[in-house]
Write an enzyme that holds these catalytic residues in place. Structure first.
Site, PDB file in Angstrom:
ATOM      1  NE  ARG A 212      -2.547  -0.675   3.577  1.00 36.40           N
ATOM      2  CZ  ARG A 212      -2.526  -1.700   4.425  1.00 36.40           C
ATOM      3  NH1 ARG A 212      -3.009  -2.872   4.028  1.00 36.40           N
ATOM      4  NH2 ARG A 212      -2.045  -1.571   5.639  1.00 36.40           N
ATOM      5  CG  ASN A 215       3.779   2.666  -7.575  1.00 42.67           C
ATOM      6  OD1 ASN A 215       3.258   3.778  -7.648  1.00 42.67           O
ATOM      7  ND2 ASN A 215       4.207   2.022  -8.638  1.00 42.67           N
ATOM      8  CG  HIS A 254       4.183  -5.846 -12.673  1.00 43.58           C
ATOM      9  ND1 HIS A 254       3.024  -5.380 -12.089  1.00 43.58           N
ATOM     10  CD2 HIS A 254       5.172  -5.006 -12.256  1.00 43.58           C
ATOM     11  CE1 HIS A 254       3.291  -4.324 -11.349  1.00 43.58           C
ATOM     12  NE2 HIS A 254       4.581  -4.065 -11.430  1.00 43.58           N
TER      13      HIS A 254
END
Length: 340
Positions: A212, A215, A254
């Site tokens: 959290r 980023n 990703h």
């Protein structure tokens, strides 16, 4: 804010515009990836294009997700204020602003500190050169000959441990370069005042806090447009499924970037995000800061080792005859595999 709550009021042209927007997203996903593959761009250039593509997709979705429900819920004969279409200048500013959450207005500073901008852009350049030095100094000598001969298991373990330190350095450099230097420089140029891009994640005692805080820019987008919608609309307050959705989307994006940047499928991100990172958010709530840093170093060592072995293995091994299988089958499995 809830798009699905107004679905019964949709009209024919509304569905047409929604279909057009979905088609736009699909085309915007396919064309850049195809261009990267066709042109054979190197890894660094491909990564820049793919991350920019993902950023633009997230901003486009955020803009539609934030503005469309206000118009869909508006009824002419009802006593409610008619929504105003945002000016193009507001969308243009949001498009370049260092945030993924759309607002009609943002807090602004009065002046631009040009020395501040130049210094942070200089930091970006220096960090890029330092990251290239890490690759040349540590990754190339260690894995450059991978695939030439079989690797013993103890050798693999030693390489992972030796890669942990340069791997965490690579991670920290990327974090500082993007989330501190680059975003602060861009925010200063645009006089963007809300600059909470990250929190003190290095003091986190659990992975739930770390995810959290490291980023905040991406976390806010995932929370506002994925987590909340899944909790409030799709699953009737089921937070576990919402958390699963966030991790699945994050792992997929990703892996998509890594897959097309390196031109091969090596499910390192899916493994670390989905099968390791996700359970750690529940079982390490009181693990402590030392455990977090040790596992971060080990995880970065594993990930760097996987992609480095696959990258150099594809240079040193014979290609698989079938192009599709050559893309999805990791060379780690069948080109001079790990021996006892």
């Amino acid at each position: 804010m809830v798009l699905f709550n107004v679905a019964p009021a949709l009209k024919g042209w509304d569905y047409g515009w929604i279909g057009g927007f979905v088609l736009y997203l699909l085309v915007f996903i396919v064309l850049p990836a195809k261009a990267i593959v066709d042109e054979g761009l190197p890894v660094a250039s491909s990564t820049v294009i793919l991350t920019e593509q993902v950023r633009m997709l997230m901003k486009s979705y955020a803009f539609i997700r934030s503005t469309a429900p206000k118009f869909l819920k508006y009824k002419i004969h009802a006593e409610m204020e008619k929504p105003v279409m945002p000016d193009f200048s507001k969308y243009l500013y949001f498009f370049f602003a260092p945030t993924l959450i759309y607002r009609d207005n943002y807090p602004r500073t009065r002046n631009i500190r040009w020395k501040f901008v130049l210094w942070h852009y200089l930091e970006v350049l220096l960090i890029i050169f330092y990251m290239a030095f890490i690759c040349k100094r540590f990754f190339y000598p260690m894995y450059g000959k991978h695939g030439v001969k079989p690797m013993r298991r103890e050798e693999l373990f030693v390489n992972i441990v030796n890669t942990s330190m340069p791997g965490i350095l690579f991670f920290l450099c990327g974090f500082y370069c993007l989330l501190h230097a680059w975003l602060n420089a861009c925010a200063e140029l645009l006089r963007f005042a809300d600059r909470l891009f990250y929190k003190d994640w290095w003091n986190s005692s659990s992975y739930s806090v770390y995810y959290r805080t490291w980023n905040v820019v991406v976390h806010d987008w995932l929370y506002a447009y994925v987590y909340k919608d899944v909790v409030e609309i799709l699953t009737n307050q089921n937070r576990f499924i919402a958390t699963c959705s966030v991790f699945c989307i994050s792992a997929f994006v990703h892996e998509y970037i890594m897959c097309f940047a390196f031109r091969f499928f090596c499910p390192g991100m899916i493994l670390l995000f989905g099968f390791i990172g996700f359970p750690l958010t529940f079982i390490t709530r009181k693990a402590g800061n030392l455990f977090l840093w040790c596992t971060l170093m080990l995880g970065n060592g594993v990930m760097c080792s996987m992609y480095a072995m696959e990258f150099f293995g594809r240079q040193n091994c014979v290609e698989y005859p079938d192009k599709f299988l050559n893309f999805i089958l990791p060379r780690i499995w069948y080109c001079n595999p790990i021996s006892e």
